[in-house]
Write an enzyme that holds these catalytic residues in place. Sequence first.
Site, mmCIF file in Angstrom:
data_model
loop_
_atom_site.group_PDB
_atom_site.id
_atom_site.type_symbol
_atom_site.label_atom_id
_atom_site.label_comp_id
_atom_site.label_asym_id
_atom_site.label_seq_id
_atom_site.Cartn_x
_atom_site.Cartn_y
_atom_site.Cartn_z
ATOM 1 C CD GLU A 185 -2.912 2.818 5.309
ATOM 2 O OE1 GLU A 185 -2.492 3.431 4.312
ATOM 3 O OE2 GLU A 185 -2.293 1.887 5.836
ATOM 4 C CG ASP A 200 0.747 -3.147 10.227
ATOM 5 O OD1 ASP A 200 -0.142 -3.540 9.446
ATOM 6 O OD2 ASP A 200 1.073 -1.950 10.325
ATOM 7 C CG HIS A 243 -2.728 -1.602 9.326
ATOM 8 N ND1 HIS A 243 -2.226 -2.111 8.144
ATOM 9 C CD2 HIS A 243 -3.018 -0.294 9.068
ATOM 10 C CE1 HIS A 243 -2.200 -1.149 7.221
ATOM 11 N NE2 HIS A 243 -2.695 -0.043 7.746
HETATM 12 C C1 ACM Z 1 0.358 5.202 7.598
HETATM 13 O O1 ACM Z 1 1.331 5.470 6.860
HETATM 14 N N1 ACM Z 1 -0.546 4.332 7.207
HETATM 15 C C2 ACM Z 1 0.180 5.833 8.876
#
Ligand code: ACM
Length: 737
Positions: A317, A181, A254
Amino acid sequence: MKNCLSFLLCCLMYTSHAQVSSILPSPVTYVQREGSFQINQALTVNPSEINPSLFAQLKELGTIYHQLRIEPNVQNAMLQFKKLENVKQDSYSINVAERITISYSSDASCYYAMTSLMQLMKRNENGLSLPMCFVKDYPNFQWRGLHLDVSRHFFTVEEIKRFIDLMSYYKFNTFHWHLTDDQGWRIEIKKYPKLTEIGAWRDSTVDNHYTTVPRTYTKARYGGFYTQEQIKDVVAYAEAKYVTIVPEIEMPGHARAALAAYPEYSCTGKAQGVEGLWGIFDDIFCSKPASIQFLKDILDEVIPLFPGQYIHIGGDEAPKTRWHSCPKCQDIMKENHLKDEHELQSYFIRQMDAYVTAKGKKIIGWDEILEGGLSPNAAVMSWRGFDGGLEAAKQGHYVVMTPGSHCYFDHYQGKGKDEPLAIGGYTSLEKVFTFNPIPPDLGPEVSSYILGGQANIWTEYIPTFSKVEYMAYPRAIALSEALWCTNKPTYDVFLSVLVQDHFPQLERWKVNYSKSALKASLQTFRKGNGIEIQSTGMNFKEGEMTVTTSSISLMRARKKTNQVSFTIPSNYPGIGQTVNITNHLGLGAKVNYITQPSPKYNASDIVLVDGQFGARPWKGHEWIGFDTNVIVLEIDLGKITKIREVKVSFLQDENSWIHTPNQVEIESILPVRPYLVGRSKAPSLDTKNPNSEIWNIRGFGTSQILRITIKGADKIPQGQPGEGNMPWIFIDEIQIN
Ligand code: ACM
Ligand code: ZN
């Protein structure tokens, strides 16, 4: 002021008798007979009846559950095993009679039977005893998962193994290991050593909740990673307990930790550090061929480490800001006739899908991978509710349901002010228990694509393993009930077994589980010229669970010192609660909404005058929320009253798009002709001090009905989350003095 404290004992009782076993998740069938089977010294087994790995697991389970020795006895074993053919997948049965017989269809089901057997045993003065009984059992869903984020905070190999141990005792079979991440890359990749030399370490970590203003950081190097040898060790450990590990390598978003090590694979090429703040960041992997190749090289090393079917490629995201202004990304879009950046993300994921598929594995990704078109072989993990998963299942893709509403264990699990800091939201034990990965009325054809469900443990606010356990347990047990059981008991029966048979076991294992679900729930009602607060809580004594209600009444009063406290009784250790009430002249008064609150945040109109303030950080309840910027409401005090001031409390939480208003105006509309009492402009906001979110309007005489008009901004200012949208306004409590 007059307090009257009264206790009522309800007659709801749950005793461990009849057809309720101590096994969790609850088995399909449990039949208890008269009598018991006594084990005094050791449990004897003929080892040739099961494979050596299962025999080793049985020995470990015996020790870990009961300090029970398992001894070989070829001729006359107390526990016998039989292999079943042509039965449901992973089904087993246990028969306790003159001997104990476990019948099983697969090695995993034999392991499940052994954990159930351990849960049936109770210690007595002579050793261990088992009820004479018959158990028949099999899982409802094939994907029973827990996820753990080791990027935001890192957990050691020993901690990961303990996590897997507990999972396996509750019949979970999938561990989703979130290895990469923005805040840390946690897996050794030999071709790209900087991923762990640089990407596994950050220089600072944001303190408190990341919405706290002003933001401060702890400036200390933080990180860690797993070598490939350690990964192999964990994978083998999990496999022996019938847990499959699904590794997650996040892309294209991420990615800040990876890009700190190899900035050339971003769109800008600009070097930036590993992130120390939580959130979503614009710098993601560029879609150019070199970045795709970099990720394929990484997968070349990841895939052989994990024998399971699935590789998780993230996909959530990923802001498209950089792609939008990157000439290389824009060229790729033109060459491939992609109409927008969502299609570019789909193009990106398709390449990964083809690559992983060619290596004999399957990809799974968060539900954003649906946007711009779903890759042909991809499975979907639905986190933004059920809809993404449903859409994917309708398109014939496999789905794992993990909606935030039921499956996010980084949310609060209790309403108490003593809950440790969490990301927000509220996902109670009962809510998890009610989870069903298959929404109502879905036909069997589409349902057959729903593999199961999973809880996610994101660790922004979980810095220690002890807190991982607190957030996971007992909610994970409720989830296992939701995913395993074909025959789910009522929540009360589940709770009774959990508390009486499993909490003591978790205690012996020194698991830092939460007791928040046992705390009494409070309900406030209007009563006379004031309120009554009723608490409903569980009591456990000598194998019985009773529901106890108690109540306190409070008349509204004008008091200099107007704080009242009372303690809710409980005989379960560690769950006592104190409730603080701020009395005022409007306590329990009638509230008349001219503007209706949002149905989502409208617990009850008494919330505004119940003497109890909404909690901070906001947990999704205890506040009345409006999605409009002009709010009118009236408070009727029932009689003409002399008033000195009115205080209206608002919530400021920019991240949730909730803002304090610009103006509050109060008119008195009874008893005589209406007159303007006062108007207050926004006091200066200091987010560290909730008192600055309380508006104080003075200048009253007498009144009975007060009309309060609240005006908020039209739009959230630029540079703030949700900019350009109308802000929400949240209110709790309107105090009248
Ligand atoms: C997530 O909670 N962004 C998968
Ligand atoms: Zn680019």
